[in-house]
Scaffold this active site. Structure first.
Site, mmCIF file in Angstrom:
data_model
loop_
_atom_site.group_PDB
_atom_site.id
_atom_site.type_symbol
_atom_site.label_atom_id
_atom_site.label_comp_id
_atom_site.label_asym_id
_atom_site.label_seq_id
_atom_site.Cartn_x
_atom_site.Cartn_y
_atom_site.Cartn_z
ATOM 1 N N HIS A 1 0.664 -1.430 0.060
ATOM 2 C CA HIS A 1 -0.271 -0.076 0.091
ATOM 3 C C HIS A 1 0.857 1.654 0.369
ATOM 4 O O HIS A 1 1.020 2.447 -0.937
ATOM 5 C CB HIS A 1 -1.139 0.007 0.845
ATOM 6 C CG HIS A 1 -1.593 1.404 1.298
ATOM 7 N ND1 HIS A 1 -1.036 2.117 2.611
ATOM 8 C CD2 HIS A 1 -2.837 1.630 1.382
ATOM 9 C CE1 HIS A 1 -1.980 3.194 2.438
ATOM 10 N NE2 HIS A 1 -3.047 3.199 1.661
ATOM 11 N N GLU B 1 1.855 1.649 -3.342
ATOM 12 C CA GLU B 1 1.181 2.442 -4.366
ATOM 13 C C GLU B 1 1.009 3.879 -3.727
ATOM 14 O O GLU B 1 0.838 4.536 -5.118
ATOM 15 C CB GLU B 1 -0.273 1.581 -4.068
ATOM 16 C CG GLU B 1 -1.214 2.348 -4.815
ATOM 17 C CD GLU B 1 -2.498 2.829 -3.452
ATOM 18 O OE1 GLU B 1 -3.194 3.784 -3.448
ATOM 19 O OE2 GLU B 1 -2.961 2.053 -2.524
ATOM 20 N N HIS B 2 1.520 4.391 -2.300
ATOM 21 C CA HIS B 2 1.141 6.048 -2.522
ATOM 22 C C HIS B 2 2.416 6.557 -3.397
ATOM 23 O O HIS B 2 2.168 7.403 -3.955
ATOM 24 C CB HIS B 2 0.987 6.446 -0.906
ATOM 25 C CG HIS B 2 0.167 5.687 -0.277
ATOM 26 N ND1 HIS B 2 -0.432 7.441 0.350
ATOM 27 C CD2 HIS B 2 -1.118 5.167 0.017
ATOM 28 C CE1 HIS B 2 -1.703 7.332 0.905
ATOM 29 N NE2 HIS B 2 -2.390 5.796 0.398
ATOM 30 N N GLU C 1 -4.564 8.416 6.385
ATOM 31 C CA GLU C 1 -5.782 7.017 5.919
ATOM 32 C C GLU C 1 -5.788 5.926 7.335
ATOM 33 O O GLU C 1 -7.329 6.215 7.438
ATOM 34 C CB GLU C 1 -4.544 6.613 5.303
ATOM 35 C CG GLU C 1 -5.425 5.755 4.320
ATOM 36 C CD GLU C 1 -5.450 5.618 3.051
ATOM 37 O OE1 GLU C 1 -3.815 5.293 2.972
ATOM 38 O OE2 GLU C 1 -5.934 4.667 1.964
#
Lengths: 437, 439
Positions: free
Chosen positions: A70, A73-74, A146
């Site tokens: 993840h 991905e950022h 997040e």
């Protein structure tokens, strides 16, 4: 030039076009004539579950911190030229996004003009990482918020407790985002290692949907990849931990700032082991079976609704991936234990009595119409096509699979998916003094 | 234009009955036909009466007198999608019943699917399961309970709850601040008599708009609606378009509430007084996009990308009221820092207007969003309805021209009418500590 092959669904009268490029990338184009919006998504067979693997460069076994997929991905959005990738898309009014799941990561854009240019940007930023230590540190603050956001979400919290009850050591127990603690150990070097290992064309699928010419799209992708000199690579070796059969905890509860108790009932189905049409068929049979057992058109649900045991929040899903398969039935209710017993009793009834053919026929029909609806939206269609492709299945084969589901097969799947021996529940209860009045 | 049809933005309009208009649009791209009826009532103290009606309607109708029977019919219609609820647009509560029926010729018996769907829609509205001439008392009690749960459960989704609370505070004392589901204290008034009256009044007298979008000609939609959708209308004049409420003559207020949560939910409420018919409307739409409408907006770049203070920071405009909400999930300890940052961005963009790059990006963004809105039946209908309520329906081509021609000065001028009204923070209670300087 590679020529695309046509894949057709006869019952739906719809087609998509597919090709596999020399570097191993699978490309699928789903034409939706007349739509203004076009959409492309690059899917990678890499998600939060793949946290232990053999680095193809060094041959060494690597364990990376939870949440790297993840985080990566950022960070890919920090483009190679130092500008955030969103800005390049924004020049033509295009919008970009990405998401990470257990066994996949996907990068996408939607545009109403300049499709070719935007596809070039997508291909480029996914394949050309740039990680600077300073930006990696800033990103920890962003992802930290997040994570906090999900912590306040009752659905996410209830689900987390449920998978912790159902699984002993499987990484599906872990947060896809990782935790504030695990991501603190992520460095630019770790991100580079993971990108190098998993972001090879043979481990990715590109899907485009819109008013597009399949051969033209394929040409753009082919030219892009030709300039990158990939060597063939086998799929990365990963080491999923062994998960024992049993259920570590039948019942977990937590207090949470919600108005009413919330029940999540999970059933840990046997993992299919690999993708392909068998897995997808099993998923479809189970989904139809659960609809017959618990859906809005069932007598069972009707009674629960009349009695006030469930409301509109009630729902169910079945997820099947090669690594795990899981039923979740959830809803707000004042009587979570009673709802649990009723759900399991509905499963037991189907195990005993099966499902009438008429019910299965209705479920097939409903599924078919809903599946067809994906062609109303390039975005929805691209996701359906990608989801199937990542499971090594053709989206156009799905309608025929559904039409060929047998009532006994559907009943057997529903019974397995509600097997009381393999269930656990997670209940969120309102904090003391905070019940709705 | 079919006989009796009038140009109506990108739709064709027919008057079906007193106070009931049909807006139809042919669109051959869709595999489904969408039919949705909106009934308009003022958003006032009787909101709960309006809100319980769709819950009752979803219990079934004469030919499908239970939830399961109703959903079996929907399954038969190839998984037709039914939705009935209330929504808020400006100062109105809109009750809607929406049915999306697969009508692709690929499906066996496709030609019969839409007429069957429309008959079902009609029956759901006009022939619910009654006992004598009213809704049965046990059913009303059950649905009243369900509405109570629904209202109480608004606290479950913390982001949405914070947005709704800020909206309530920003428009305190005005209908725009009311929630479309009504208030808990109004529920005891929902007797079988009262909700039956509310239902009759909605179906028979409340101004209504029926939308039909799908692969059929407007004239055909009119004929089908006339044949299968039978509402006993006696009509009532349409409601007046809402007036966008202007800024108050008082300094911004801060409202702090606490819950046992992990992250602070910050929402800033701003008022402009710029509604859909205002000359500054397009400028304000563009200004809000540049402020916080995308991942290249000022708020996203400063709060998230530069400072790393949040996962998201965005601004959204309610076009009917001219209200703007800025939202961000933050560490409560950073409250003052983030509020100051947001206020600086709001004031900066209002004072100097956008840069050339922002102007170009915003224009591209808006044109793209407008084109994309033509791709889904839901967005086509919502776009038309919003302007219908706002008092000015325009074809998309005309809106496109206005998006092609607005200037940086238009944005600056619109932005200069925006005033911060309310700063709302839903703060973590458990961790305590100083959220601080929030008064």
């Amino acid at each position: 030039m590679t020529a695309p092959e046509r894949l057709e669904s006869v019952p739906l009268r719809r087609s998509v076009w597919r090709a596999r490029l020399p570097a191993g990338l699978e490309v699928i184009v789903a034409p939706t004539p007349g739509f203004q919006k076009s959409f492309a998504v690059m899917g990678v067979r890499y998600g939060s579950l793949q946290n232990e693997f053999e680095d193809p460069e060094t041959g060494r076994r690597v364990r990376v911190p939870d949440g790297v997929a993840h985080f990566l991905e950022h960070k890919l959005f920090e483009g190679a030229d130092g500008r955030d990738v969103s800005e390049r898309f924004a020049e033509t009014g295009a919008a970009t996004n990405a998401f990470t799941w257990y066994n996949q990561t996907a990068y996408l854009f939607s545009a109403t003009e300049s499709f070719e240019r935007n596809l070039g940007i997508l291909l480029d930023f996914v394949q050309s990482p740039r990680f600077t230590p300073e930006r990696v540190e800033v990103e920890k603050g962003i992802i930290g918020q997040e994570i906090r956001m999900y912590e306040d979400n009752p659905g996410a919290r209830g689900f987390r407790n449920l998978v912790e009850a159902l699984y002993r050591s499987h990484p599906v127990r872990l947060e896809i985002t990782g935790t504030v603690e695990t991501i603190s150990g992520i460095t630019a070097d770790i991100l580079r290692t993971c990108h190098r290992a998993f972001y090879h064309p043979s481990n990715m699928v590109l899907v485009a949907a819109g008013d597009l010419d399949p051969a033209a799209v394929l040409g753009i992708v082919e030219r892009d990849l030709a300039g990158r000199a990939y060597r063939p690579a086998p799929r990365v070796r990963t080491f999923p931990p062994e998960e024992p059969e049993g259920i570590p905890a039948r019942h977990v509860e937590a207090a949470f700032p919600v108005a009413r108790p919330r029940l999540l009932l999970g059933v840990k189905d046997r993992p299919p082991g690999r993708g392909g049409p068998d897995l997808v068929r099993r998923d479809l049979a189970t989904t139809c079976g659960l609809a017959c057992a618990l859906g809005r058109s069932s007598e069972t649900h009707d009674r629960w609704y009349r009695e006030g045991l469930v409301d509109e929040s009630f729902g169910f899903s079945y997820s099947a991936t090669p690594e795990f398969a899981l039923t979740v039935v959830a809803g707000d209710t004042d009587e979570p234990e009673r709802l649990r017993d009723e759900i399991l009793a509905a499963g037991a009834r189907i195990a005993r009595e099966g499902i009438p053919e008429a019910d299965v026929e209705r479920a097939r029909r409903a599924f078919l119409g809903r599946y067809l609806r994906a062609w109303n939206s390039p975005e929805a269609l691209a996701h359906v096509v990608l989801g199937n492709a990542l499971l090594d299945t053709e989206a156009t084969a799905v309608p025929d699979m559904v039409l060929s589901l047998r009532a006994d097969e559907v009943a057997a799947r529903a019974a397995a998916a509600l097997d009381p021996e393999r269930h656990a529940v997670s209940i969120l209860r309102p904090l003391p003094g905070a019940e709705s009045s | 234009m079919p006989e009796g049809g009038l140009p109506d933005g990108d739709f064709t309009r027919f008057d079906l009955a007193p106070g009931l208009a049909l807006h139809a649009r042919r669109d051959d791209r869709f595999a489904t036909t969408t039919a949705v009826l909106y009934l308009h009532r003022p958003l006032d103290d009787t909101a709960a009466e309006g809100a319980i009606v769709p819950l009752l309607l979803k219990r079934g109708c004469r030919s499908a007198p239970s939830v399961s029977a109703l959903h079996r019919v929907l399954d038969e219609l190839y998984g037709a999608d039914l939705d009935a609820d209330v929504a808020k647009v400006g100062d109105r509560q809109l009750l809607y019943v929406r049915l999306e029926v697969p009508t692709s010729p690929a499906l066996p018996g496709a030609a019969e699917l839409l007429p069957r769907g429309l008959r079902l829609l009609s029956e759901l509205l006009t022939e619910p399961v009654l006992e004598g001439d009213r809704f049965p008392a046990p059913v009303v009690l059950r649905e009243r309970e369900r509405l109570r749960h629904r209202i109480a459960s608004r606290i479950d989704d913390k982001e949405t709850f914070a947005v709704e609370r800020c909206l309530q505070e920003t428009f305190r004392g005005e209908p725009y601040g009311r929630h479309e589901w009504g208030r808990l204290e109004d529920l005891p008034r929902l007797t079988p008599e009262r909700v039956t009256d509310a239902w009759r009044s909605l179906v028979e007298r409340t101004p209504g708009d029926l939308y039909v979008v799908g692969p059929l000609d407007p004239g055909e939609a009119r004929d089908l609606a006339a044949a299968h959708l039978r509402l006993p209308r006696s009509g009532r004049p349409a409601l007046a378009a809402p007036v966008a409420p202007g800024p108050r003559e008082e300094p911004p207020r801060e409202v702090l509430e606490r819950q046992p949560i992990e992250q602070g939910k910050l929402v800033l409420g701003l008022r402009s007084g710029v509604g859909i018919r205002d000359p500054d409307h397009v400028g304000l739409v563009a200004w809000t996009v540049a402020l916080g409408g995308s991942s290249v907006s000022r708020l996203f770049r400063s709060v998230r990308e530069r400072e790393g203070l949040a996962y998201d920071a965005s601004a959204g405009l309610d076009r009917t009221t001219g209200g703007i909400l800025v939202t961000s999930g933050i560490e409560a300890g950073n409250f003052r820092k983030v509020v100051d940052l947001v206020r600086r961005e709001v004031e900066g963009l209002a004072a100097t207007g956008p840069t050339d790059e922002e102007l170009a990006q915003t224009r591209k963004w808006l044109l793209s969003a407008l084109r994309a809105s033509e791709d889904t039946p839901g967005a086509l209908v919502a776009g038309h309805l919003e302007r219908l309520v706002g008092g000015q329906v325009l074809p998309i081509a005309e809106r496109r021209r206005s998006y092609e021609s607005f200037t940086a000065e238009d944005m600056r001028r619109a932005g200069s009418r925006v005033r911060l009204d309310t700063v709302y923070l839903l703060a973590p209670a458990a961790s305590g500590g100083p959220v601080g300087e929030a008064a």
